[in-house]
Design an enzyme around this catalytic site. Structure first.
Site, PDB file in Angstrom:
ATOM      1  N   GLU A 153      -2.090 -14.767  39.797  1.00 14.79           N
ATOM      2  CA  GLU A 153      -3.217 -14.587  38.696  1.00 14.79           C
ATOM      3  C   GLU A 153      -3.229 -13.704  37.459  1.00 14.79           C
ATOM      4  O   GLU A 153      -2.091 -12.750  37.423  1.00 14.79           O
ATOM      5  CB  GLU A 153      -4.385 -13.630  39.453  1.00 14.79           C
ATOM      6  CG  GLU A 153      -4.960 -14.251  40.630  1.00 14.79           C
ATOM      7  CD  GLU A 153      -6.073 -13.222  41.184  1.00 14.79           C
ATOM      8  OE1 GLU A 153      -6.694 -13.433  42.408  1.00 14.79           O
ATOM      9  OE2 GLU A 153      -6.161 -12.070  40.860  1.00 14.79           O
ATOM     10  N   CYS A 193      -7.762  -7.358  41.394  1.00  9.77           N
ATOM     11  CA  CYS A 193      -6.135  -8.188  41.580  1.00  9.77           C
ATOM     12  C   CYS A 193      -6.199  -8.637  42.846  1.00  9.77           C
ATOM     13  O   CYS A 193      -6.436  -8.180  44.054  1.00  9.77           O
ATOM     14  CB  CYS A 193      -5.202  -6.658  41.549  1.00  9.77           C
ATOM     15  SG  CYS A 193      -3.887  -7.023  42.159  1.00  9.77           S
TER      16      CYS A 193
HETATM   17  S1  SF4 Z   1      -2.738  -2.099  44.117  1.00 11.35           S
HETATM   18 FE1  SF4 Z   1      -1.124  -1.599  45.649  1.00 11.35          FE
HETATM   19  S2  SF4 Z   1      -1.097  -3.443  47.179  1.00 11.35           S
HETATM   20 FE2  SF4 Z   1      -2.148  -3.908  45.142  1.00 11.35          FE
HETATM   21  S3  SF4 Z   1      -0.687  -4.849  43.748  1.00 11.35           S
HETATM   22 FE3  SF4 Z   1      -1.034  -2.916  43.368  1.00 11.35          FE
HETATM   23  S4  SF4 Z   1       0.678  -1.824  44.497  1.00 11.35           S
HETATM   24 FE4  SF4 Z   1       0.362  -3.859  45.467  1.00 11.35          FE
END
Ligand code: SF4
Length: 347
Positions: A94, A337
């Site tokens: 994404e 995310c």
């Molecule tokens: S928040 Fe943590 S688990 Fe999510 S993409 Fe970033 S590093 Fe990886």
């Protein structure tokens, strides 16, 4: 007969060989690169800037696109667009294009397929890790987004490594991508318009700061209490807060350091959390971003309500910290995310 392989547009050495065998003058190469990276032209339009005799060799032996744009979701409330790309080996990643009312058009890009950090508040963390993205795949997110926003009279002027993956666990490709984003003959972005966000990998943060002084670095802190941080972010067990603080002091002496603090109800938003945060950051010149949580299916976590977030931010400001209260962009298109890829995978 000599067989020629396809070389990446980002492989400068191999591209130079293609230029040389076609005797393309350097100024025509400059026009070609400008068309691709500064004017966001498509492949054919960029090829037209080359001498006629060189076009077919370039068309056949230079790779221009490395991702397939599978889906585009436009927010109806705030101008964010979420893009789902498919890699050549079938993985989904994404990117999110943000068009803030005041400010530059930005893109949040991915650096890995999935992630090995398993942060409890992150949909990507629930997917597990598949592989690192290549330099080509990282930069193609920016190139394609630039073409997408061009008809709106916009161009991507801000790049944030905050999508899927931990950028500093893919340092070689990410560092190379940052160099291309900075390079005047490629994307030509200023250092202050590129941000790398990390969960806190001290040795890689130090390497980043040495390689790119003055470039913003964002640390996802989310708690200044070791036990709370360990529950939220397993990487915290490996890199404890004390060690991270020493790195923060060094990094903030070099460039801008931002502290990301996601507010989770009953987890990190109490009085003890606030005091721990103030004590932890006291004396370090950082900018604090207080972020709302985008709730998603499969997570038990809940975000702190807005009035409490505002109060938390006000207390930090009163304690002397440069603090910004962030609002969620693209909440109607699952902009957090990994949310959309997770949904797509389930389908
Ligand atoms: S928040 Fe943590 S688990 Fe999510 S993409 Fe970033 S590093 Fe990886």
């Amino acid at each position: 007969m000599e067989t020629r392989s396809v070389v990446s547009i980002y492989d400068t050495k191999a591209l130079e060989a293609v230029r040389s065998r076609n005797a393309v003058q350097p100024h025509r190469m400059k026009l070609f690169r400008n068309a691709l990276f500064k004017k966001a032209c498509g492949r054919d339009e960029a090829l037209d800037t080359l001498p006629e005799n060189a076009r077919s060799d370039f068309a056949e032996h230079v790779g221009f696109g490395f991702l397939e744009l599978l889906e585009r979701h436009d927010s109806k409330i705030d101008g964010a667009s979420k893009l789902i790309f498919k890699t050549n080996d079938g993985h989904l990643i994404e990117s999110v294009v943000l068009r803030p009312a005041t400010g530059r058009t930005s893109i949040c890009i991915s650096s890995q397929v999935g992630c090995a950090c398993y942060c409890g508040f992150c949909a990507t963390g629930m997917m597990g890790f598949s592989r690192n993205l290549t330099l080509d795949e990282i930069l193609d997110q920016v190139t394609q987004a630039n073409r997408m926003v061009k008809p709106e009279g916009r161009s991507i002027r801000n790049v944030v490594f905050m999508g899927m993956g931990e950028p500093l666990l893919n340092p070689d490709a990410v560092f190379a991508a940052v160099a291309f984003l900075r390079a005047p003959q490629f994307f030509d972005l200023s250092a202050s318009h590129i941000t790398v966000s990390t969960v806190g990998i001290p040795h890689a943060m130090e390497r980043f700061v040495e390689t790119f002084p003055k470039m913003p670095l964002a640390l996802s802190l989310h708690s200044a209490r070791q036990e709370v941080r360990e529950k939220l972010m397993p990487q915290a067990r490996k890199y404890p807060l004390d060690q991270l603080r020493e790195t923060l002091v060094r990094a903030s002496a070099s460039g801008k350091v931002m502290i990301e603090y996601l507010m989770l109800s009953g987890i990190n938003d109490g009085e003890a959390d606030l005091q721990a945060l103030i004590d932890y950051l006291r004396g370090i010149p950082v900018h604090l971003n207080i972020i709302p949580f985008n709730e998603f299916a499969g997570s038990q976590l809940r975000g702190t309500a807005q009035p409490e977030r505002e109060q938390f931010a006000a207390r930090l400001k009163a304690a002397g910290f440069d603090t910004t209260l962030r609002y969620s962009l693209g909440s109607d298109i699952a902009a957090a995310c990994g949310q959309l890829v997770q949904k797509k995978r389930r389908q």
